[in-house]
Design a protein around this motif. Structure first.
Motif, PDB file in Angstrom:
ATOM      1  N   HIS A  60       2.758 -11.980 -10.496  1.00 41.04           N
ATOM      2  CA  HIS A  60       4.108 -12.498 -10.487  1.00 41.04           C
ATOM      3  C   HIS A  60       4.562 -12.932  -9.096  1.00 41.04           C
ATOM      4  N   HIS A  71      -0.940  -1.102 -12.725  1.00 39.16           N
ATOM      5  CA  HIS A  71       0.020  -0.057 -13.127  1.00 39.16           C
ATOM      6  C   HIS A  71      -0.331   0.445 -14.526  1.00 39.16           C
ATOM      7  N   ASP A  88       3.755  -1.917  -3.233  1.00 42.58           N
ATOM      8  CA  ASP A  88       3.277  -0.818  -4.080  1.00 42.58           C
ATOM      9  C   ASP A  88       1.750  -0.834  -4.190  1.00 42.58           C
TER      10      ASP A  88
HETATM   11 FE1  FEO Z   1       4.072  -6.862  -7.728  1.00 41.14          FE
HETATM   12 FE2  FEO Z   1       3.094  -3.773  -8.705  1.00 41.14          FE
HETATM   13  O1  FEO Z   1       3.646  -5.101  -7.528  1.00 41.14           O
END
Ligand code: FEO
Length: 409
Positions: free
Chosen positions: A145, A225, A82
Motif C-alpha cells: 500500500h 502481519h 512496523d
Molecule cells: Fe505498511 Fe505493515 O506496514
C-alpha cells in the motif's frame, strides 16, 4: 513462542504484539504480528524486520537458528516502520553483504534512515537473486500500500512473501490461518482490507491480473502481519471480491444524535428497509469505532448517514467517521442522508457532500426534521428506508437479470 519452520529451511522469525490497540486510527482489538522470514540456504536471507520495540523478540527467534552475523542478505519488501524499524540495527549487527529493495524502496530508505554506507541494491519487477538451492523473484507492488511495496516469490517453495497485502491485524500463538477456527483469520483479513487496502482496490485488481498472467505456482502466502495462508485460494478469492466492491443486499445507517431525534429517524429508516426485505445495520458513531464501521460499509450496497446540525455543521463524531470513510474510497454505493436541526439545518447538505465525494448514487435530497420528529416525520424516514431498500433490490435484481441473460447468451 519461537522461530517456526514454514517451509523447508524457511522460518518465521517475527514478533507478536498482543497489546497494540490502535494502528493509525484502526482499532486493533486483537493485536497484531510483525512477520519477518529467514531463509537458510547457501546464502542466508532475512525478509523484512520488525517494529523497533520488538527487535529483541526477533533477535531471540533468529538466535534459535543462526548467529546474526551469518545473515548475508536482507530483503526490504516494505519500508514502513512496523517492518523496517529494526533495519538500521540489524544492518549494524548482521553486516549483510547486500540489502535489496525496490527503486521506490531506495528513496524511502534514504528519506527514513539517511544511510551512508549501507550495501543497498535495487531490484525491479522481473529481477531475481539466487540463494543457492532457492531463488527469490521480485515483484513491485506499488501502492499496495506504499510506493515502495514489493513481493518476494520463491518458486522452489511455491511461497509468496507478500508484505502488507493479505495480512491481518491478529496476534496469535499459531502461525497458519487454518490452525484457527474456520473464518477467524478471514474476518480479520476483511477488516484489514477495508481499513488499509480498499482505497487501492484498482491496484489490487491489476495485481491479481498480473499474478494470473505470470501463472505463479503459489501454495503459501506469507504476509507481514498475522497468519500465513496455506490455502491461498481463500484469500485470493476474497481479495478479488473485495476489490470489485462487491456488496450484499444490505444497508448501513451511520449516525450520531444529540437528543435522540436523529436516532429515532435512523430506527425508522431501518424499519423501512426491513419492510422491503433489506437487512440494515444501525451504527451509532459514538458507540462504534470508525474502523469497524468501514467494514460494514464495505459489504453494504447503501450507506445512509445521519447527523443533527451543530454549529452550522455536523457532529464531530460523524465528521471523523465520514472523513475516514471518504479517504478509503468505498465505491458503487447508494447514498442517502438525514438529520434533525434546531434553526439553521445544514447537516443534510454537508452529509450529501461527503456521499457525493464517495461517488454514491444519491437517490433523494434526504430527510430534515426540525427539533423532534412527529409521526409524519417518522413516516417520512420510513419512506426513505423503503426507497433506498427498493433501489437496493432493483440493483440486485438487475444483476440477477444480467446473469440470466449472460447464461442465455
Ligand atoms: Fe505498511 Fe505493515 O506496514
Amino acid at each position: 513462542m519461537g522461530a517456526e519452520e514454514i517451509k523447508k529451511n524457511v522460518y518465521w522469525v517475527g514478533a507478536v504484539d498482543w497489546n497494540i490497540r490502535d494502528f493509525h486510527g484502526y482499532s486493533t482489538y486483537k493485536g497484531t504480528t510483525y512477520n519477518a522470514y529467514l531463509v537458510k540456504d547457501e546464502k542466508v536471507c532475512l525478509f523484512d524486520t520488525v517494529k523497533a520495540s520488538f527487535k529483541n523478540e526477533m533477535l531471540y527467534h533468529l538466535g534459535q537458528l543462526i548467529d546474526p552475523e551469518e545473515v548475508d542478505y536482507i530483503v526490504v519488501n516494505h519500508v514502513e516502520l512496523d517492518h523496517s524499524g529494526s533495519l538500521a540495527d540489524m544492518i549494524k549487527l548482521c553486516k549483510p553483504e547486500k540489502v535489496f529493495c525496490s527503486p521506490m524502496g531506495l528513496k524511502a530508505i534514504q528519506t527514513h534512515f539517511h544511510p551512508v554506507d549501507w550495501p543497498l541494491e535495487v531490484v525491479k519487477s522481473g529481477d531475481s537473486i539466487s540463494l543457492g538451492s532457492k531463488t527469490v523473484h521480485f515483484l513491485e507492488t506499488k501502492m499496495l500500500h506504499w510506493p515502495d511495496s514489493m513481493f518476494s516469490y520463491i518458486p522452489e517453495d511455491k511461497l509468496l512473501i507478500s508484505s502488507d497485502a493479505f495480512g491481518q491485524h491478529l496476534a496469535s500463538t499459531e502461525r497458519f490461518a487454518d490452525e484457527l477456527p474456520d473464518g477467524a483469520a478471514l474476518l480479520e483479513a476483511e477488516k484489514y482490507y477495508a481499513n488499509i487496502l480498499m482505497i487501492f482496490s484498482n491496484n489490487v485488481q491489476k495485481l491479481l491480473a498480473t499474478v494470473g498472467e505470470m501463472d505463479l505456482d503459489i501454495d503459501m502466502i506469507a504476509p507481514d502481519h498475522g497468519l500465513i495462508w496455506r490455502h491461498p485460494a481463500i484469500i485470493l478469492e476474497a481479495y478479488d471480491r473485495w476489490s470489485q466492491h462487491t456488496a450484499e443486499r444490505k444497508a448501513v445507517i451511520v449516525y450520531d444524535s444529540m437528543w435522540h431525534s436523529t436516532e429515532k429517524m435512523a430506527k425508522n429508516i431501518s424499519a423501512g428497509l426491513r419492510s422491503v426485505g433489506v437487512h440494515a445495520r444501525v451504527l451509532s458513531a459514538k458507540s462504534n469505532h470508525r474502523s469497524d464501521i468501514i467494514v460494514e460499509v464495505m459489504g453494504a450496497k447503501a450507506v445512509i448517514v445521519g447527523s443533527p446540525t451543530l454549529n452550522n455543521g455536523i457532529l464531530p463524531t460523524m465528521a471523523d467517521v465520514l472523513t475516514y470513510m471518504k479517504g478509503l474510497r468505498p465505491r458503487k454505493k447508494i447514498g442517502a442522508a438525514f438529520g434533525s436541526f434546531g434553526w439553521s439545518g445544514e447537516s443534510v447538505k454537508i452529509l450529501n457532500g461527503f456521499l457525493a465525494d464517495m461517488q454514491c448514487e444519491i437517490i433523494e435530497p434526504g430527510v430534515k426534521v426540525k427539533n423532534v420528529p412527529d409521526k409524519d416525520a417518522l413516516q417520512e424516514c420510513f419512506a426513505l428506508g423503503v426507497k433506498v431498500g427498493k433501489a437496493i433490490n432493483e440493483a440486485f435484481d438487475a444483476e440477477v437479470d444480467g446473469a440470466v441473460v449472460a447464461a442465455e447468451d
